[in-house]
Design a protein around this motif. Structure first.
Motif, short mmCIF file in Angstrom:
data_model
loop_
_atom_site.label_atom_id
_atom_site.label_comp_id
_atom_site.label_asym_id
_atom_site.label_seq_id
_atom_site.Cartn_x
_atom_site.Cartn_y
_atom_site.Cartn_z
N ILE A 44 0.82 -1.21 0.00
CA ILE A 44 0.00 0.00 0.00
C ILE A 44 0.86 1.26 0.00
N GLN A 45 1.93 1.27 0.78
CA GLN A 45 2.76 2.47 0.88
C GLN A 45 3.56 2.74 -0.40
N HIS A 46 3.59 1.79 -1.31
CA HIS A 46 4.31 1.98 -2.57
C HIS A 46 3.39 2.37 -3.72
N ILE A 47 2.09 2.52 -3.45
CA ILE A 47 1.14 2.93 -4.48
C ILE A 47 1.15 4.46 -4.49
N ALA A 48 1.58 5.03 -5.59
CA ALA A 48 1.87 6.47 -5.67
C ALA A 48 0.71 7.36 -5.22
N ASP A 49 -0.51 7.06 -5.56
CA ASP A 49 -1.62 7.96 -5.27
C ASP A 49 -2.36 7.65 -3.97
N SER A 77 -2.47 8.27 3.68
CA SER A 77 -3.22 7.90 4.88
C SER A 77 -4.64 8.45 4.87
N LEU A 78 -4.85 9.62 4.28
CA LEU A 78 -6.21 10.16 4.18
C LEU A 78 -7.09 9.28 3.29
N ASP A 79 -6.49 8.75 2.22
CA ASP A 79 -7.24 7.83 1.35
C ASP A 79 -7.64 6.57 2.11
N LEU A 80 -6.73 6.07 2.94
CA LEU A 80 -7.04 4.87 3.72
C LEU A 80 -8.18 5.13 4.70
N MET A 81 -8.17 6.31 5.32
CA MET A 81 -9.25 6.64 6.26
C MET A 81 -10.57 6.84 5.53
N GLU A 82 -10.53 7.44 4.34
CA GLU A 82 -11.75 7.58 3.55
C GLU A 82 -12.27 6.22 3.11
N TRP A 83 -11.36 5.34 2.69
CA TRP A 83 -11.74 3.98 2.32
C TRP A 83 -12.40 3.28 3.50
N LEU A 84 -11.79 3.42 4.70
CA LEU A 84 -12.33 2.79 5.90
C LEU A 84 -13.72 3.34 6.22
N TYR A 85 -13.89 4.65 6.15
CA TYR A 85 -15.19 5.27 6.41
C TYR A 85 -16.24 4.72 5.45
N THR A 93 -2.87 -0.20 11.84
CA THR A 93 -1.92 0.14 12.89
C THR A 93 -0.52 -0.40 12.63
N ASP A 94 -0.41 -1.54 12.01
CA ASP A 94 0.89 -2.14 11.74
C ASP A 94 1.33 -1.92 10.29
N LEU A 95 0.79 -0.90 9.66
CA LEU A 95 1.08 -0.62 8.26
C LEU A 95 2.58 -0.34 8.09
N ASP A 96 3.22 -1.10 7.23
CA ASP A 96 4.61 -0.85 6.90
C ASP A 96 4.77 -0.96 5.40
N ASP A 97 5.99 -0.95 4.92
CA ASP A 97 6.20 -0.91 3.46
C ASP A 97 5.96 -2.26 2.78
N THR A 98 5.50 -3.26 3.55
CA THR A 98 5.15 -4.55 2.93
C THR A 98 3.67 -4.85 3.02
N THR A 99 2.90 -4.04 3.76
CA THR A 99 1.47 -4.30 3.97
C THR A 99 0.68 -4.13 2.68
#
Length: 86
Positions: A28-33, A36-44, A61-67
């Motif tokens: 997820i952290q390697h997807i250019a666009d 964290s705001l996108d993740l929170m909007e997705w969650l909402y 919570t455990d989001l890292d560069d492999t998640t």
């Protein structure tokens, strides 16, 4: 209500973020666009669409560069209410 597929969840994140492609196994952290705001909007959006499936910020919570979205999907599966045995 059934949990959507991991592919559907990835597509929902792509729509929210505007990313041209989000695959279930892309970190997820390697997807250019995606940020964290996108993740929170997705969650909402997920919480509103699937209110019977417990999901909160702990998915990230455990989001890292492999998640990946597949990792998020696995966490969702772990939180699904189990049917009562009778």
């Amino acid at each position: 209500m059934a949990l959507p597929t991991v592919e559907e969840l990835a597509q929902q994140l792509a729509v929210v973020s505007g990313a041209t492609e989000v695959t279930p196994d892309a970190p997820i952290q390697h997807i250019a666009d995606v940020d964290s705001l996108d993740l929170m909007e997705w969650l909402y959006n997920f919480q509103n669409q699937y209110p019977d499936i417990p999901a909160d910020e702990s998915l990230f919570t455990d989001l890292d560069d492999t998640t990946t979205m597949r990792d998020v999907y696995t966490k969702l599966l772990e939180h699904l209410p189990q049917p009562a045995e009778g």
